[in-house]
Each structure stands twice: as structure tokens, then as C-alpha cells.
Scaffold this motif. Structure first.
Motif, PDB file in Angstrom:
ATOM      1  N   UNK A  48      14.831  12.584 -44.341  1.00 49.99           N
ATOM      2  CA  UNK A  48      15.236  13.993 -44.329  1.00 49.99           C
ATOM      3  C   UNK A  48      15.466  14.518 -45.748  1.00 49.99           C
ATOM      4  N   UNK A  49      15.982  13.666 -46.633  1.00 52.30           N
ATOM      5  CA  UNK A  49      16.141  14.089 -48.030  1.00 52.30           C
ATOM      6  C   UNK A  49      14.781  14.287 -48.702  1.00 52.30           C
ATOM      7  N   UNK A  50      13.837  13.392 -48.408  1.00 52.61           N
ATOM      8  CA  UNK A  50      12.480  13.552 -48.949  1.00 52.61           C
ATOM      9  C   UNK A  50      11.840  14.829 -48.409  1.00 52.61           C
ATOM     10  N   UNK A  51      12.015  15.072 -47.121  1.00 55.79           N
ATOM     11  CA  UNK A  51      11.471  16.277 -46.506  1.00 55.79           C
ATOM     12  C   UNK A  51      12.088  17.523 -47.143  1.00 55.79           C
ATOM     13  N   UNK A  52      13.396  17.503 -47.348  1.00 52.72           N
ATOM     14  CA  UNK A  52      14.071  18.638 -47.991  1.00 52.72           C
ATOM     15  C   UNK A  52      13.562  18.831 -49.420  1.00 52.72           C
ATOM     16  N   UNK A  53      13.372  17.726 -50.128  1.00 50.49           N
ATOM     17  CA  UNK A  53      12.879  17.805 -51.516  1.00 50.49           C
ATOM     18  C   UNK A  53      11.510  18.481 -51.565  1.00 50.49           C
ATOM     19  N   UNK A  63      17.014   5.102 -42.982  1.00 49.32           N
ATOM     20  CA  UNK A  63      15.637   5.561 -43.182  1.00 49.32           C
ATOM     21  C   UNK A  63      15.514   7.032 -42.789  1.00 49.32           C
ATOM     22  N   UNK A  64      16.192   7.433 -41.713  1.00 47.11           N
ATOM     23  CA  UNK A  64      16.167   8.838 -41.296  1.00 47.11           C
ATOM     24  C   UNK A  64      16.806   9.739 -42.352  1.00 47.11           C
ATOM     25  N   UNK A  68       5.028  14.095 -43.279  1.00 51.04           N
ATOM     26  CA  UNK A  68       4.978  14.331 -41.838  1.00 51.04           C
ATOM     27  C   UNK A  68       5.505  13.130 -41.056  1.00 51.04           C
ATOM     28  N   UNK A  69       5.374  11.925 -41.608  1.00 53.90           N
ATOM     29  CA  UNK A  69       5.855  10.724 -40.922  1.00 53.90           C
ATOM     30  C   UNK A  69       7.379  10.633 -40.935  1.00 53.90           C
ATOM     31  N   UNK A  70       8.034  11.427 -41.768  1.00 52.00           N
ATOM     32  CA  UNK A  70       9.501  11.393 -41.798  1.00 52.00           C
ATOM     33  C   UNK A  70      10.107  11.866 -40.485  1.00 52.00           C
ATOM     34  N   UNK A  71       9.315  12.486 -39.637  1.00 53.61           N
ATOM     35  CA  UNK A  71       9.840  12.949 -38.360  1.00 53.61           C
ATOM     36  C   UNK A  71      10.120  11.779 -37.408  1.00 53.61           C
ATOM     37  N   UNK A  76       0.677  11.940 -49.627  1.00 52.73           N
ATOM     38  CA  UNK A  76       2.009  12.519 -49.689  1.00 52.73           C
ATOM     39  C   UNK A  76       2.272  13.389 -48.467  1.00 52.73           C
ATOM     40  N   UNK A  77       1.270  14.130 -48.039  1.00 51.50           N
ATOM     41  CA  UNK A  77       1.401  14.970 -46.854  1.00 51.50           C
ATOM     42  C   UNK A  77       1.675  14.114 -45.617  1.00 51.50           C
TER      43      UNK A  77
END
Length: 127
Positions: A79-84, A74-75, A29-32, A24-25
Motif C-alpha cells: 500500500x505504501x508503494x501504491x501510494x508512492x 507485505x500488504x 497492480x500486484x499490490x492488490x 513496474x506497472x
């Protein structure tokens, strides 16, 4: 002093695949990566806006490309996953106390999402 080398446990490049927390980590981090592309696309749009109408039209055609649209989707998802995940750990990192009592974690997370929704609505109205 001895010339023996200490034992170093061999570690594969995919060591993080063995534990859900690390998977998950790494996903977070790959969302960047798609966000970098999104930022580059927007920067190119600003540069084309400065260059003139023809350049702007070319950029709009580029942005309508299905691959670019897919990267932007996908971005957005990233970003929504990162915010979550960020909002989820906020109550643990910075607990808010009112009159000596810790505020419920759900209230903190929901208030952050409400702020995102309000700011997004304001931006939509302005634009």
C-alpha cells in the motif's frame, strides 16, 4: 474475399518482463493481492467481534500467526508503494495552478505525504 488468415504476432505470457515500465506497472497492480487478504482478515475480525468474546479471542490468536503478520507487513509495504506511485503521478494528472503558475511537483507530492502522516497521527491518537 480471401480465406487467408491475417498474421498475428505471437505473444508470450511474460511479454511485460521485457520493459521496465511494464514490470513496474505489473508490480504496482500486484499490490492488490495482499491487500485483498488484509481486507478479508479485517472483515473476519469484524464478524468475530459481532459473534462474541470467544470468537474475538480466536481471531486475535489467528492474527498473531507469523504467516498472517508477514502478509500484513507485505500488504503495508504494497500500500505504501501504491501510494508512492499514485502520489508521483498526481502532479501530471492534475496540475495545480495558483495565480496562473503551475505549482511545483515536489510540493504537491510532499503535501500528500504530509496529509497521510497527519491523518495517520490522528488515527493513532484516537485509537
Amino acid at each position: 474475399m480471401t480465406k487467408r488468415k491475417p498474421y498475428v504476432k505471437p505473444m508470450k505470457a511474460t511479454w511485460w518482463n521485457n520493459h521496465p515500465f511494464y514490470r513496474m506497472y505489473m508490480l504496482r497492480e500486484a499490490t492488490v493481492l495482499p491487500l485483498i487478504l488484509f481486507t478479508l482478515f479485517l472483515t473476519a475480525g469484524l464478524a468475530s467481534l459481532v459473534k462474541g468474546a470467544d470468537s474475538w479471542e480466536a481471531w486475535l490468536i489467528f492474527m498473531a500467526n507469523p504467516v498472517v503478520v508477514a502478509i500484513n507487513i507485505v500488504a503495508l509495504a504494497g500500500s505504501l508503494f501504491h501510494a508512492h506511485t499514485f502520489f508521483g503521478m498526481m502532479p501530471q494528472v492534475m496540475p495545480i495552478k495558483i495565480k496562473g503558475k503551475t505549482l511545483d511537483k515536489k510540493i504537491i507530492v510532499l503535501s500528500q505525504w504530509a496529509a497521510v502522516a497527519i491523518i495517520s497521527l490522528i488515527v493513532l491518537i484516537i485509537v
